[in-house]
Design an enzyme around this catalytic site. Sequence first.
Site, PDB file in Angstrom:
ATOM      1  N   HIS A 149     127.004  96.616 -23.066  1.00 46.54           N
ATOM      2  CA  HIS A 149     127.433  95.537 -22.173  1.00 46.54           C
ATOM      3  C   HIS A 149     128.083  94.355 -22.889  1.00 46.54           C
ATOM      4  O   HIS A 149     128.557  93.435 -22.257  1.00 46.54           O
ATOM      5  CB  HIS A 149     126.245  95.028 -21.356  1.00 46.54           C
ATOM      6  CG  HIS A 149     125.288  94.199 -22.159  1.00 46.54           C
ATOM      7  ND1 HIS A 149     124.356  94.755 -23.006  1.00 46.54           N
ATOM      8  CD2 HIS A 149     125.142  92.865 -22.283  1.00 46.54           C
ATOM      9  CE1 HIS A 149     123.671  93.801 -23.588  1.00 46.54           C
ATOM     10  NE2 HIS A 149     124.117  92.634 -23.183  1.00 46.54           N
TER      11      HIS A 149
HETATM   12  C1  UD1 Z   1     124.079  88.072 -20.318  1.00 48.10           C
HETATM   13  C2  UD1 Z   1     123.842  87.332 -21.646  1.00 48.10           C
HETATM   14  C3  UD1 Z   1     123.647  88.351 -22.763  1.00 48.10           C
HETATM   15  C4  UD1 Z   1     122.578  89.362 -22.402  1.00 48.10           C
HETATM   16  C5  UD1 Z   1     122.934  90.010 -21.070  1.00 48.10           C
HETATM   17  C6  UD1 Z   1     121.911  91.014 -20.641  1.00 48.10           C
HETATM   18  C7  UD1 Z   1     124.934  85.161 -21.976  1.00 48.10           C
HETATM   19  C8  UD1 Z   1     126.023  84.480 -22.690  1.00 48.10           C
HETATM   20  N1  UD1 Z   1     124.974  86.513 -22.011  1.00 48.10           N
HETATM   21  O1  UD1 Z   1     125.313  88.778 -20.442  1.00 48.10           O
HETATM   22  O2  UD1 Z   1     123.251  87.663 -23.931  1.00 48.10           O
HETATM   23  O3  UD1 Z   1     122.496  90.339 -23.414  1.00 48.10           O
HETATM   24  O4  UD1 Z   1     123.023  88.969 -20.074  1.00 48.10           O
HETATM   25  O5  UD1 Z   1     122.261  91.631 -19.452  1.00 48.10           O
HETATM   26  O6  UD1 Z   1     124.081  84.510 -21.419  1.00 48.10           O
HETATM   27  N2  UD1 Z   1     126.657  90.443 -12.851  1.00 48.10           N
HETATM   28  C9  UD1 Z   1     126.269  91.085 -11.716  1.00 48.10           C
HETATM   29  N3  UD1 Z   1     124.958  90.936 -11.333  1.00 48.10           N
HETATM   30  C10 UD1 Z   1     124.063  90.189 -12.004  1.00 48.10           C
HETATM   31  C11 UD1 Z   1     124.493  89.529 -13.173  1.00 48.10           C
HETATM   32  C12 UD1 Z   1     125.787  89.677 -13.586  1.00 48.10           C
HETATM   33  O7  UD1 Z   1     127.031  91.769 -11.064  1.00 48.10           O
HETATM   34  O8  UD1 Z   1     122.886  90.110 -11.580  1.00 48.10           O
HETATM   35  C13 UD1 Z   1     128.063  90.625 -13.297  1.00 48.10           C
HETATM   36  C14 UD1 Z   1     128.969  89.484 -12.889  1.00 48.10           C
HETATM   37  O9  UD1 Z   1     130.212  90.027 -12.606  1.00 48.10           O
HETATM   38  C15 UD1 Z   1     129.074  88.655 -14.141  1.00 48.10           C
HETATM   39  C16 UD1 Z   1     128.954  89.718 -15.233  1.00 48.10           C
HETATM   40  O10 UD1 Z   1     128.097  90.719 -14.704  1.00 48.10           O
HETATM   41  O11 UD1 Z   1     130.225  87.917 -14.208  1.00 48.10           O
HETATM   42  C17 UD1 Z   1     128.393  89.215 -16.512  1.00 48.10           C
HETATM   43  O12 UD1 Z   1     127.159  88.524 -16.295  1.00 48.10           O
HETATM   44  P1  UD1 Z   1     126.713  87.304 -17.259  1.00 48.10           P
HETATM   45  O13 UD1 Z   1     125.352  86.827 -16.896  1.00 48.10           O
HETATM   46  O14 UD1 Z   1     127.805  86.287 -17.306  1.00 48.10           O
HETATM   47  O15 UD1 Z   1     126.703  87.962 -18.661  1.00 48.10           O
HETATM   48  P2  UD1 Z   1     126.074  89.318 -19.169  1.00 48.10           P
HETATM   49  O16 UD1 Z   1     127.173  90.179 -19.638  1.00 48.10           O
HETATM   50  O17 UD1 Z   1     125.090  89.889 -18.165  1.00 48.10           O
END
Ligand code: UD1
Length: 383
Positions: free
Chosen positions: A225
Amino acid sequence: MKAKIHLIAAARPNFMKIAPLYHALIEEPWAQTELVHTGQHYDANMSDAFFRDLGLPQPDIHLGVGSGTHAEQTAAVMVAYEKVLRESQPDMVVVVGDVNSTIACTLAAAKVTYDAKRLAEPGRPKLPMSRPVIAHLEAGLRSFDRTMPEEVNRLATDVLADLLWTPSPDADENLRREGATEDKIVRVGNIMIDSLEMMRKQIEAEAYFVELGVKPKHYGVVTLHRPSNVDNAENLRALCALLQDVSNKIEIVFPVHPRTRKNLEQAGLYDTLRENRAIHLLEPANYVRFMNLVFNCRFVLTDSGGVQEETTYLGVPCFTMRANTERPITVSQGTNQLCNLDNVKARIDAVLGATTSKRQVPDLWDGKTALRVVASIKEHLCA
Ligand code: UD1
């Protein structure tokens, strides 16, 4: 009057770090524990499922911030949590790991100022500053790669925190080198192992791999991821080609993170992977199901931080698709290997051809970290 402690949970990897501490703290008569969820992760299978598995109640406070750019997300948590801090006035704020909410809550807590009346309340802990004590669980980890957003979050959080609870000696050394004073650093061990041991019976009783139709030790687990792996279409294409190649020798089970799924779909790669009967594409799995997959697999291919630690503890070979790790003890003592697209296939082949794997567990990865953290909190708030 009790010491009021906020436990900050935000994203999937936080919940396994908060749960053992929550369960240990609510047993303490001197502590009033409040669970704060920032809402950084919000899908049922990225959040609620973990709360349920780990026996966590509904959060006392939910900030509901959701997704956004780094600045948007960090700022949204800061604005929302500052309001909560003013109203709730906790004595201590515990942040974990390295996600955006970790630094956001730390910054908000570092700058809030309680009024004199609150500070003089009889029976409340005497605070060394006119703000809550900030404690960071999993302090001191460094990848030395500032292109990773998590490294920025780790560095900034540790500079501001008053108490630095570390999992391993390398973390202590990093903090000393950066100028942290000895009185702040407390080696408590790895809290993720507490969750694993707390949930071991349920993990072993679960039969997720049976449901998927794969046999123990006859499949590899994949989790990817990190933006560095999945945000670039060319890189993602090469990773998919690797998975297709590996699946000729061993079945692959791949719970797909929402970020990865979105990018696979955009690049037209999701359906191609799904057509391969030896590759099982799944929704993100809850904690017990995911750990059941890891307990029984032949190897893990990942870019997650926590999974590097869990595989080391279990003695499962782990191939980490990253140029560096903030958890070097998983390489020096554990089963982890840092890999790239040029060398990973040969390394997987070597593990598939081997009959044994090593298991060496780092010091204080013993399932008792939460108790050491509770002792440290007591020492600071109840002295
Ligand atoms: C975040 C953390 C990362 C961790 C990861 C675990 C930061 C900078 N990154 O990254 O360190 O390893 O979580 O999963 O804090 N999304 C969904 N549903 C959700 C959450 C996210 O669909 O419940 C999608 C959204 O499109 C979002 C994307 O995933 O924009 C990324 O989510 P985000 O929380 O920004 O970062 P992660 O890649 O999950």
